[in-house]
Write an enzyme that holds these catalytic residues in place. Structure first.
Site, short mmCIF file in Angstrom:
data_model
loop_
_atom_site.label_atom_id
_atom_site.label_comp_id
_atom_site.label_asym_id
_atom_site.label_seq_id
_atom_site.Cartn_x
_atom_site.Cartn_y
_atom_site.Cartn_z
N GLY A 60 1.90 2.28 9.06
CA GLY A 60 1.90 1.41 10.23
C GLY A 60 2.61 2.07 11.41
O GLY A 60 3.22 3.13 11.27
N GLY A 105 5.14 2.18 15.07
CA GLY A 105 6.40 1.69 15.60
C GLY A 105 7.63 2.35 15.00
O GLY A 105 7.55 3.23 14.14
N CYS A 163 3.92 6.32 4.26
CA CYS A 163 4.15 6.53 5.70
C CYS A 163 5.22 5.57 6.24
O CYS A 163 6.40 5.77 5.99
CB CYS A 163 2.82 6.41 6.45
SG CYS A 163 2.84 7.21 8.06
N PHE A 164 4.84 4.54 6.98
CA PHE A 164 5.83 3.57 7.46
C PHE A 164 6.53 2.93 6.27
O PHE A 164 7.74 2.65 6.31
CB PHE A 164 5.13 2.50 8.31
CG PHE A 164 6.07 1.66 9.13
CD1 PHE A 164 6.88 2.21 10.10
CD2 PHE A 164 6.12 0.29 8.94
CE1 PHE A 164 7.74 1.43 10.87
CE2 PHE A 164 6.97 -0.51 9.69
CZ PHE A 164 7.78 0.06 10.66
N GLN A 200 9.35 5.13 5.29
CA GLN A 200 10.50 5.00 6.18
C GLN A 200 11.28 3.72 5.88
O GLN A 200 12.52 3.72 5.88
CB GLN A 200 10.02 5.01 7.64
CG GLN A 200 9.38 6.32 8.05
CD GLN A 200 8.50 6.19 9.28
OE1 GLN A 200 8.61 5.24 10.05
NE2 GLN A 200 7.58 7.14 9.47
N ASN A 211 0.26 11.14 9.82
CA ASN A 211 0.28 10.46 11.11
C ASN A 211 1.62 9.74 11.24
O ASN A 211 1.73 8.56 10.94
CB ASN A 211 -0.88 9.46 11.22
CG ASN A 211 -0.85 8.72 12.55
OD1 ASN A 211 -0.07 9.04 13.44
ND2 ASN A 211 -1.70 7.72 12.68
N PHE A 220 8.17 9.40 13.11
CA PHE A 220 9.53 9.16 12.63
C PHE A 220 9.66 9.72 11.22
O PHE A 220 8.65 9.88 10.52
CB PHE A 220 9.87 7.67 12.63
CG PHE A 220 9.91 7.05 14.00
CD1 PHE A 220 11.11 6.93 14.68
CD2 PHE A 220 8.76 6.58 14.61
CE1 PHE A 220 11.16 6.35 15.95
CE2 PHE A 220 8.78 6.00 15.87
CZ PHE A 220 9.99 5.89 16.55
N HIS A 249 -0.36 10.69 3.89
CA HIS A 249 -1.44 9.76 3.55
C HIS A 249 -2.26 10.25 2.36
O HIS A 249 -3.25 10.95 2.54
CB HIS A 249 -2.36 9.55 4.76
CG HIS A 249 -1.72 8.80 5.88
ND1 HIS A 249 -2.01 7.47 6.16
CD2 HIS A 249 -0.78 9.17 6.78
CE1 HIS A 249 -1.29 7.07 7.19
NE2 HIS A 249 -0.53 8.08 7.59
N GLU A 255 -4.22 8.52 0.74
CA GLU A 255 -5.50 7.83 0.81
C GLU A 255 -6.42 8.45 1.85
O GLU A 255 -7.43 7.85 2.24
CB GLU A 255 -5.29 6.35 1.11
CG GLU A 255 -5.11 5.97 2.57
CD GLU A 255 -3.78 6.37 3.20
OE1 GLU A 255 -3.43 5.78 4.23
OE2 GLU A 255 -3.11 7.27 2.68
#
Length: 406
Positions: free
Chosen positions: A252, A254, A280-281, A284, A322, A325, A375, A377
């Site tokens: 995701g 932000g 990914c997000f 984090q 992608n 952060f 990723h 996937e």
């Protein structure tokens, strides 16, 4: 062409103009819709998969520069999108294809961008632009074309200083909470597929959608999982009510520092002993749940050609990324998770990026939980890391066996 502030003004209303917050200006041709758009300008190094890039929710509020010079030759189709929407804020390409030539194509990329209102620019020196972003770092930018280039009162061409000021008035990516706006609004269920189609699911997984890509449910379903995809507003009690064998947090957009509600939710998931997998997000958020910090990368990792080493096997994978952060955790050692004096036990960095040693994965020793920053996937990218979904299934299998023996 590109031009400096002093040379600015050598453009017409038929042009499109890309303006960076540091004052750099690039003049080209409109591509896609016309008007104005703003966002953090980033670059993707993928040579294929532009449709997957455009529809990846992790690109929300970002202007994407394609480093591969020729874009659009295979058109667009109904099978490749990673979501139901184009999420990029703007699109920058060197040379759009003049024709669409592919047996799977249902339409032209340019027409698709227009239909979705995506303002873009073409015909600029993307190589020079990307070299600048690698040196100066990603920053805010704006694309202006047609009436957006004119002063609304005088209808005269606007000055570069007014365009730069408009760009600087937009929010920076650091400090933004974006996952709610890309998350699914209503929960839905994906049943087992492939060899498991029509059969009772082997496992039930709750996937918290923070910008989920469609390939994730497909890969889970192909491994016999029933996947309940739920919004970011879902509570822990609602997760429990679905009786999951495992919980997944998706990719995701932000700043993860602005996602404390999701960190709190994840800590409840870990405390309850549910096997956890984050991408990914989700990686984090997992890092922050364990007590580590996160930080903004200078220009991030975006593309389908990043070498990552799995520290548990020594294997090197070519992976799709992608993210802007990363998690700040010690590499090469197993440590107590900082949160609440080791509340979640021991943890180690399981994957690293071989280009810059950025943390690309975390694995707990004492609880059934792990994550990766990239990723696995990946569609339109390498599938070297698809085994991680099998690792998640193995984790749920082990947890079920331990429950049975308890």
């Amino acid at each position: 062409m590109d031009c400096s502030d002093t040379a600015f003004g050598r453009y017409m209303t038929t042009d499109a103009v890309l303006v960076l917050e540091d004052g750099q200006v690039y003049v080209g041709a409109p591509y896609g819709a016309t008007g104005s758009t703003f966002g953090e300008i980033v670059f993707s190094t993928g040579m294929t998969g532009y449709q997957e890039t455009l529809t990846d929710p992790s690109y929300d509020r970002q202007i994407v520069v394609q480093t591969f010079p020729h874009i659009g030759n295979t058109g667009v189709n109904d099978d490749d999108p990673e979501s139901s929407n184009i999420w990029v804020a703007g699109y920058v390409v060197r040379e759009p294809s003049a024709i669409t030539s592919n047996w799977r194509a249902d339409g032209d990329l340019d027409d698709d961008l227009v239909a979705h209102g995506i303002v873009g620019i073409s015909g600029i020196d993307t190589r020079k632009l990307v070299r600048h972003l690698r040196s100066a770092g990603v920053m805010r930018a704006g694309i202006f074309s047609a009436d957006a280039l004119l002063d609304p009162s005088t209808r005269a061409l606007r000055s570069v200083s007014s365009l730069v000021q408009e760009v600087k008035a937009t929010p920076q990516m650091q400090g933004r909470r974006l996952y709610d706006e890309v998350s699914v609004k209503q929960a839905y269920t994906v049943e087992p597929a492939g060899d498991f189609a029509g059969k009772e699911p082997l496992f039930t997984v709750v996937a918290v959608d923070l910008g989920l890509k469609l390939m994730t449910p497909r890969l889970m379903a192909e491994r016999g999982c029933r996947l309940h995809v739920v919004p970011s507003s879902t509570t822990f009690d609602q997760i429990q009510a679905l009786h999951p064998d495992g919980v997944f947090f998706s990719n995701g957009p932000g700043d993860p520092e602005q996602a404390q509600p999701m960190v709190d939710l994840l800590r409840k998931v870990l405390d309850a002993g549910y096997p956890f997998f984050g991408i990914c997000f989700g990686n984090q958020l997992f890092g922050r749940a364990l007590g580590f910090g996160t930080y903004k990368l200078k220009f991030g990792h975006r593309g389908a050609n990043q070498p990552v080493k799995d520290m548990t096997t020594g294997k090197v994978e070519i992976t799709t990324h992608n993210h802007g952060f990363a998690v700040d955790a010690p590499i090469g050692t197993t440590v107590s998770a900082p949160y609440d004096d080791g509340h979640f036990g021991k943890v180690f960095v399981s994957h690293i990026d071989l280009n810059d040693n950025v943390v690309e994965g975390l694995q707990c020793v004492d609880i059934p939980a792990f994550s990766v920053q990239y990723h696995p996937e990946a569609a339109a990218g390498p599938h070297d890391a698809a085994y991680l979904f099998d690792r998640f299934v193995d984790l749920m299998t082990s947890a079920r066996r331990e429950q049975h023996n308890a």
